[in-house]
Design an enzyme around this catalytic site. Structure first.
Site, PDB file in Angstrom:
ATOM      1  N   PRO A 156      47.202  27.035  53.782  1.00 45.27           N
ATOM      2  CG  PRO A 156      46.485  25.272  52.455  1.00 45.27           C
ATOM      3  CD  PRO A 156      47.711  25.869  53.051  1.00 45.27           C
ATOM      4  CB  CYS A 159      45.594  27.810  38.816  1.00 39.44           C
ATOM      5  SG  CYS A 159      47.130  26.931  38.942  1.00 39.44           S
ATOM      6  CD  GLU A 208      53.396  30.546  39.565  1.00 41.46           C
ATOM      7  OE1 GLU A 208      52.508  30.483  38.682  1.00 41.46           O
ATOM      8  OE2 GLU A 208      54.595  30.484  39.313  1.00 41.46           O
ATOM      9  CG  LEU A 209      48.246  35.821  40.688  1.00 39.59           C
ATOM     10  CD1 LEU A 209      48.029  37.292  40.430  1.00 39.59           C
ATOM     11  CD2 LEU A 209      48.173  35.530  42.172  1.00 39.59           C
ATOM     12  CD  GLU A 225      40.735  30.586  38.454  1.00 37.21           C
ATOM     13  OE1 GLU A 225      40.900  31.580  39.189  1.00 37.21           O
ATOM     14  OE2 GLU A 225      41.593  29.718  38.284  1.00 37.21           O
ATOM     15  CE  LYS A 259      47.476  32.963  55.013  1.00 31.27           C
ATOM     16  NZ  LYS A 259      46.696  31.734  54.811  1.00 31.27           N
ATOM     17  CB  SER A 284      41.858  34.516  43.703  1.00 29.35           C
ATOM     18  OG  SER A 284      41.975  35.404  44.791  1.00 29.35           O
TER      19      SER A 284
HETATM   20  P1  NAD Z   1      40.144  33.483  47.959  1.00 31.81           P
HETATM   21  O1  NAD Z   1      40.514  34.435  46.898  1.00 31.81           O
HETATM   22  O2  NAD Z   1      39.451  33.983  49.174  1.00 31.81           O
HETATM   23  O3  NAD Z   1      41.463  32.728  48.481  1.00 31.81           O
HETATM   24  C1  NAD Z   1      42.408  32.124  47.648  1.00 31.81           C
HETATM   25  C2  NAD Z   1      43.617  31.786  48.521  1.00 31.81           C
HETATM   26  O4  NAD Z   1      44.218  32.995  48.946  1.00 31.81           O
HETATM   27  C3  NAD Z   1      43.255  31.046  49.803  1.00 31.81           C
HETATM   28  O5  NAD Z   1      44.270  30.108  50.061  1.00 31.81           O
HETATM   29  C4  NAD Z   1      43.215  32.132  50.869  1.00 31.81           C
HETATM   30  O6  NAD Z   1      43.576  31.667  52.157  1.00 31.81           O
HETATM   31  C5  NAD Z   1      44.258  33.084  50.357  1.00 31.81           C
HETATM   32  N1  NAD Z   1      43.990  34.470  50.719  1.00 31.81           N
HETATM   33  C6  NAD Z   1      42.827  35.147  50.603  1.00 31.81           C
HETATM   34  N2  NAD Z   1      42.987  36.426  50.983  1.00 31.81           N
HETATM   35  C7  NAD Z   1      44.284  36.549  51.350  1.00 31.81           C
HETATM   36  C8  NAD Z   1      45.084  37.628  51.814  1.00 31.81           C
HETATM   37  N3  NAD Z   1      44.580  38.883  51.946  1.00 31.81           N
HETATM   38  N4  NAD Z   1      46.382  37.385  52.091  1.00 31.81           N
HETATM   39  C9  NAD Z   1      46.914  36.165  51.916  1.00 31.81           C
HETATM   40  N5  NAD Z   1      46.221  35.119  51.475  1.00 31.81           N
HETATM   41  C10 NAD Z   1      44.927  35.304  51.183  1.00 31.81           C
HETATM   42  O7  NAD Z   1      39.267  32.391  47.312  1.00 31.81           O
HETATM   43  P2  NAD Z   1      38.884  30.922  47.718  1.00 31.81           P
HETATM   44  O8  NAD Z   1      37.406  30.803  47.744  1.00 31.81           O
HETATM   45  O9  NAD Z   1      39.658  30.365  48.860  1.00 31.81           O
HETATM   46  O10 NAD Z   1      39.438  30.240  46.414  1.00 31.81           O
HETATM   47  C11 NAD Z   1      38.814  30.456  45.180  1.00 31.81           C
HETATM   48  C12 NAD Z   1      39.628  31.261  44.243  1.00 31.81           C
HETATM   49  O11 NAD Z   1      40.984  31.217  44.581  1.00 31.81           O
HETATM   50  C13 NAD Z   1      39.523  30.653  42.862  1.00 31.81           C
HETATM   51  O12 NAD Z   1      38.622  31.378  42.090  1.00 31.81           O
HETATM   52  C14 NAD Z   1      40.918  30.712  42.304  1.00 31.81           C
HETATM   53  O13 NAD Z   1      41.040  31.824  41.438  1.00 31.81           O
HETATM   54  C15 NAD Z   1      41.788  31.007  43.447  1.00 31.81           C
HETATM   55  N6  NAD Z   1      42.776  29.959  43.723  1.00 31.81           N
HETATM   56  C16 NAD Z   1      43.805  29.851  42.862  1.00 31.81           C
HETATM   57  C17 NAD Z   1      44.758  28.886  43.090  1.00 31.81           C
HETATM   58  C18 NAD Z   1      45.925  28.728  42.166  1.00 31.81           C
HETATM   59  O14 NAD Z   1      46.520  27.680  42.150  1.00 31.81           O
HETATM   60  N7  NAD Z   1      46.320  29.762  41.420  1.00 31.81           N
HETATM   61  C19 NAD Z   1      44.626  28.033  44.162  1.00 31.81           C
HETATM   62  C20 NAD Z   1      43.539  28.183  45.029  1.00 31.81           C
HETATM   63  C21 NAD Z   1      42.610  29.172  44.806  1.00 31.81           C
END
Ligand code: NAD
Length: 476
Positions: free
Chosen positions: A176, A283, A249-250, A380, A174, A228
């Site tokens: 983004p 990240c 990978e968080l 973060e 799945k 995240s």
């Molecule tokens: P978010 O926590 O809502 O989502 C982060 C990602 O996880 C998104 O791609 C989202 O579609 C996915 N996601 C969310 N809930 C999910 C679930 N229950 N099951 C599966 N996937 C799920 O936050 P956001 O506003 O989209 O992104 C911001 C935060 O996300 C940042 O603070 C950062 O920590 C984190 N992030 C980290 C990375 C990384 O490379 N580690 C990449 C993108 C976002």
């Protein structure tokens, strides 16, 4: 022309019907680029069944066959890079040059896995008695479910696909929903490279609903997630309840340690540009800047100058060095960080607010004088915001750098070999870069410790999460 968006199930691109569709929006212009179909429950079931069916053949396939397909994917990426990258800029926002380098680097990920999948070896253990043979083999774990984020939509997805496919696993991914073009382009690349149907399946939907359904399915044996920390913990807990393996990978909150003896101007320039890469939505972005007392003023002056000179605009415009944030959620999140910073006595020495009222643009921002427990110093920010603070000595800065639950990347600038050795061994982080930025290559392991994750992607470790170990002992 923007990417034609679809699900990819059992070798077919699927859309339309009565499927719910989500608007995909350009973060620079707020224009709707396309409609993304969400998977229905029966789409998820078909993807699960296809991945299970395909596993029977794929796990027996010769590593040579897998290698050839991965190599072909690498070649096709190079041919299609500019078209894929343009769509990434359209739906994610990063400057075109950054999108091109993200996509091009992925050709190397495909090639590295093409090479390494031919070296998934077992071993022979000398027996205790004559006539016994003892061997250890490594087998594909089975059907995997992967969830990838929007910040590096092509890179994050391909890393999971090449590791699973190279190991002989099948996969439902799945991507983004905010920035989907890259993942649909990936499905097309693997399709055209001759990947058998059902080995890779792509679905879209409401993230929590899709992930819960796939993780709870008895067909799925392994979960891989990039995103995240809170969501990662949630998914890892669910996977744990069903005794499934995870790669996580968080997020990170990377400390940067700039010592008095470093090349201060060079460090400030490099760090300013690196901080603003992908508008800070990385990240491993440098996040907490600890600068030793004597170098502090010089560092801050040059850092502020370079951050302030970066051209912010539409990623497709020539000369743009930083694009918009990927979506509205990021803007409101950064505003909360800065509100807290003001309440905690922080001084905003550059930027501090969104730019204009159309598109998700945010000014490169520097905050000083923050206490170590301000929100910006512990959560973060995932944006173009840099808190800069002073430190006195090595033991103190190590303690402060290690004080958060995160442990992803860390950065050190010093000309002392002794300091470099002491600090790189003392930092609680999955990756330490000294005097440059060297993480995330195909041949090097990428991953975090503590709350930043479990497992590595890339390097020799890349297949570990996708293989199980079997011991076979035979007499006679
Ligand atoms: P978010 O926590 O809502 O989502 C982060 C990602 O996880 C998104 O791609 C989202 O579609 C996915 N996601 C969310 N809930 C999910 C679930 N229950 N099951 C599966 N996937 C799920 O936050 P956001 O506003 O989209 O992104 C911001 C935060 O996300 C940042 O603070 C950062 O920590 C984190 N992030 C980290 C990375 C990384 O490379 N580690 C990449 C993108 C976002």
């Amino acid at each position: 022309m923007y990417q034609d968006l679809a699900l990819y199930i059992d070798g077919e691109f699927v859309k339309g019907g009565d499927r719910h569709e989500q608007d995909v929006v350009n973060p620079a212009t707020l224009e709707v680029l396309g409609k993304l179909p969400h998977a229905r429950r029966d789409d998820l079931d078909r993807a699960l069944a296809a991945a299970q069916r395909a596993l029977e053949g794929w796990k027996q396939s010769s590593p040579l066959e897998r290698s050839k397909i991965l190599r072909r994917v690498g070649e096709l990426i190079r041919v299609r890079a500019s078209e894929i990258a343009r769509n990434v800029t359209l739906d994610q926002g990063k400057p075109l040059a950054e999108a091109i380098s993200e996509v091009m680097a992925c050709a190397e990920h495909a090639e590295w896995h093409a090479e390494e999948c031919r070296r998934i070896y077992g071993r022979v253990i000398p027996p205790r008695q004559p006539g016994v043979s003892q061997i250890v083999v490594r087998e594909p774990v089975g059907v995997c479910a992967a969830f990838t984020p929007w910040n590096f939509p092509f890179n994050q997805a391909i890393r999971k696909i090449v590791a699973a496919v190279g190991a002989g696993c099948t996969l439902i991914l799945k991507g983004p929903e905010d920035s989907p073009s890259a993942v649909v382009a990936l499905a097309q690349l693997f399709h055209d490279a001759g990947l058998p149907q059902g080995v890779l399946n792509i679905v879209w939907g409401v993230p929590a609903e899709v992930s819960t359904y796939l993780i709870e399915s008895p067909i799925v044996r392994k979960i891989s997630f990039t995103g995240s920390v809170p969501v990662g913990k949630q998914l890892a807990a669910l996977a744990g309840a069903h005794m499934k393996r995870v790669t996580m990978e968080l997020g990170g909150h990377s400390p940067v340690l700039v010592f008095d003896d470093a090349d201060i101007e060079r460090a400030a320039e490099m760090l300013a540009h690196f901080k603003l890469r992908n508008a800070g939505q990385v990240c491993v972005s440098p996040t907490r800047f600890y600068v030793q007392e004597k170098a502090y003023d010089r560092f801050l002056a040059r850092f502020t100058e370079v951050m302030g000179s970066v051209r912010v605009g539409n990623g497709l415009d020539e000369g743009t060095q930083m694009g918009p944030l990927a979506h509205e959620r990021r803007i409101s999140s950064l505003e909360q960080f800065l509100e807290d910073a003001s309440l905690r006595g922080g001084r905003i020495v550059a930027g501090g607010a969104r730019i204009g009222n159309k598109g998700h643009f945010f000014a490169p921002t520097i905050v000083t004088e923050l206490p170590d427990d301000a929100k910006l110093m512990v959560d973060e920010p995932f944006g173009p915001v840099a808190p800069v603070t002073r430190f006195r000595e090595t033991a103190e800065v190590l303690r402060r750098a290690n004080s958060l639950p995160y442990g992803l990347a860390s950065y050190v600038f010093t000309s002392s070999l002794k300091t470099a050795a002491e600090v790189s061994s003392g930092l609680e982080a999955g990756m330490v870069s000294i005097n440059h930025f060297g993480a995330a290559l195909a041949e090097t392991p990428f991953g975090g410790v503590k709350d930043s994750g479990i497992g590595s992607e890339g390097g020799l470790e890349t297949f570990d999460g996708y293989l199980v170990t079997k011991f076979i002992t035979q007499f006679g």
